[in-house]
Design a protein around this motif. Structure first.
Motif, PDB file in Angstrom:
ATOM      1  N   TYR A  20       3.805   5.593  -3.345  1.00 37.87           N
ATOM      2  CA  TYR A  20       5.123   6.222  -3.489  1.00 37.87           C
ATOM      3  C   TYR A  20       5.743   6.090  -4.883  1.00 37.87           C
ATOM      4  O   TYR A  20       6.124   7.091  -5.498  1.00 37.87           O
TER       5      TYR A  20
ATOM      6  N   VAL B  71      -1.017   4.393   2.166  1.00 35.97           N
ATOM      7  CA  VAL B  71      -0.869   5.070   0.885  1.00 35.97           C
ATOM      8  C   VAL B  71      -0.605   6.564   1.088  1.00 35.97           C
ATOM      9  O   VAL B  71       0.113   7.196   0.309  1.00 35.97           O
TER      10      VAL B  71
ATOM     11  N   SER C  43       5.707  10.871   1.081  1.00 40.95           N
ATOM     12  CA  SER C  43       7.133  10.554   0.913  1.00 40.95           C
ATOM     13  C   SER C  43       7.599  10.939  -0.477  1.00 40.95           C
ATOM     14  O   SER C  43       8.705  11.472  -0.658  1.00 40.95           O
ATOM     15  N   ALA C  44       6.753  10.687  -1.486  1.00 43.37           N
ATOM     16  CA  ALA C  44       7.108  11.031  -2.860  1.00 43.37           C
ATOM     17  C   ALA C  44       7.107  12.538  -3.077  1.00 43.37           C
ATOM     18  O   ALA C  44       7.992  13.074  -3.760  1.00 43.37           O
TER      19      ALA C  44
ATOM     20  N   GLY D 112       2.984   6.957   1.585  1.00 45.45           N
ATOM     21  CA  GLY D 112       3.663   6.844   0.301  1.00 45.45           C
ATOM     22  C   GLY D 112       3.597   8.114  -0.512  1.00 45.45           C
ATOM     23  O   GLY D 112       4.594   8.564  -1.086  1.00 45.45           O
TER      24      GLY D 112
ATOM     25  N   ASP E  36       0.827  -1.208   0.000  1.00 53.43           N
ATOM     26  CA  ASP E  36       0.000   0.000   0.000  1.00 53.43           C
ATOM     27  C   ASP E  36       0.864   1.261   0.000  1.00 53.43           C
ATOM     28  O   ASP E  36       0.533   2.260  -0.638  1.00 53.43           O
ATOM     29  N   PHE E  37       1.978   1.213   0.723  1.00 50.83           N
ATOM     30  CA  PHE E  37       2.910   2.339   0.716  1.00 50.83           C
ATOM     31  C   PHE E  37       3.507   2.536  -0.676  1.00 50.83           C
ATOM     32  O   PHE E  37       3.552   3.654  -1.202  1.00 50.83           O
ATOM     33  N   LEU E  38       3.950   1.446  -1.278  1.00 52.03           N
ATOM     34  CA  LEU E  38       4.632   1.526  -2.564  1.00 52.03           C
ATOM     35  C   LEU E  38       3.710   2.023  -3.682  1.00 52.03           C
ATOM     36  O   LEU E  38       4.152   2.737  -4.581  1.00 52.03           O
ATOM     37  N   LYS E  39       2.426   1.640  -3.630  1.00 51.52           N
ATOM     38  CA  LYS E  39       1.527   2.096  -4.692  1.00 51.52           C
ATOM     39  C   LYS E  39       1.295   3.599  -4.594  1.00 51.52           C
ATOM     40  O   LYS E  39       0.965   4.242  -5.591  1.00 51.52           O
TER      41      LYS E  39
END
Length: 213
Positions: free
Chosen positions: A63, A108, A114-115, A111, A58-61
């Motif tokens: 970020y 999310v 963070s981005a 993420g 969920d974080f990566l989607k």
């Protein structure tokens, strides 16, 4: 182009990894805890390894796609960026893969921020949540407050993040993302907040402790 990027980000955010991982291990997250198809319900249902996998995905989607767009210069700090950056948060909360229902968008959210801010705002938000958790724990004399308090904390934490954004001088486009994020979290946690403020916490299921994602 902004419209298509926003649609793509929305669909990316709508990928309900935790719910699907639950299905993989024959656990229906709609019948776990408060029925939220998020990573912590997966944690309760299938153990911490699956829960961590759900949190990471969920974080990566939130970020990876946005970080690529920002770092490559495809997105600038304009209002178009607001729509694209807010889209995965909306996608997670209102997933078309779950009949426009979804999770509470916490992982999310980390993420996305963070981005957008190279992890700065995400770290500030994490610190704010930790402070709020400690304050609630102190108030309850070391005992776990309630799942309703968890919902209030994540929304209050997002509201308090505005102080950092103001102090750091972020653009109006970033403030647009913050506003959408705040509204989505408030909506997703509305039942928890209402129960906490009215003192009717018994209305929510309590199969485990902690914030649901």
């Amino acid at each position: 182009m902004i419209l298509w990027l926003a649609v793509a980000e929305f669909l990316c955010g709508a990928l309900m990894f935790s719910y699907w991982l639950g299905k993989l291990v024959r656990k229906d997250l709609k019948h776990v805890g408060d029925g939220n198809p998020g990573a912590f319900n997966l944690w309760r249902a299938a153990g911490y390894r699956w829960g961590l996998a759900g949190i990471l995905l969920d974080f990566l989607k939130g970020y990876v796609p946005l970080a690529f767009l920002v770092e490559s210069g495809t997105l600038g700090l304009d209002y178009g960026m607001t729509f694209v950056a807010a889209a995965p948060i909306l996608g997670h909360a209102f997933s078309p893969f779950l009949k426009f229902k979804g999770g509470k968008a916490i992982a999310v959210t980390f993420g996305v921020w963070s981005a957008l801010t190279r992890f700065e705002a995400a770290l500030v938000y994490a610190v704010i949540l930790a402070v709020l958790l400690a304050a609630f724990s102190f108030y309850k004399k070391g005992k776990y407050a309630s799942r309703e308090a968890d919902g209030l904390q994540v929304v209050a934490g997002m509201a308090l993040l505005s102080i950092y954004l103001l102090a750091a001088g972020y653009s109006l486009a970033i403030w647009g993302v913050w506003l959408v994020n705040l509204l989505v979290m408030a909506y997703a946690n509305r039942q928890s907040i209402r129960s906490f403020l009215t003192g009717k916490g018994g209305n929510l299921p309590r199969s485990g402790d902690g914030v649901t994602l």
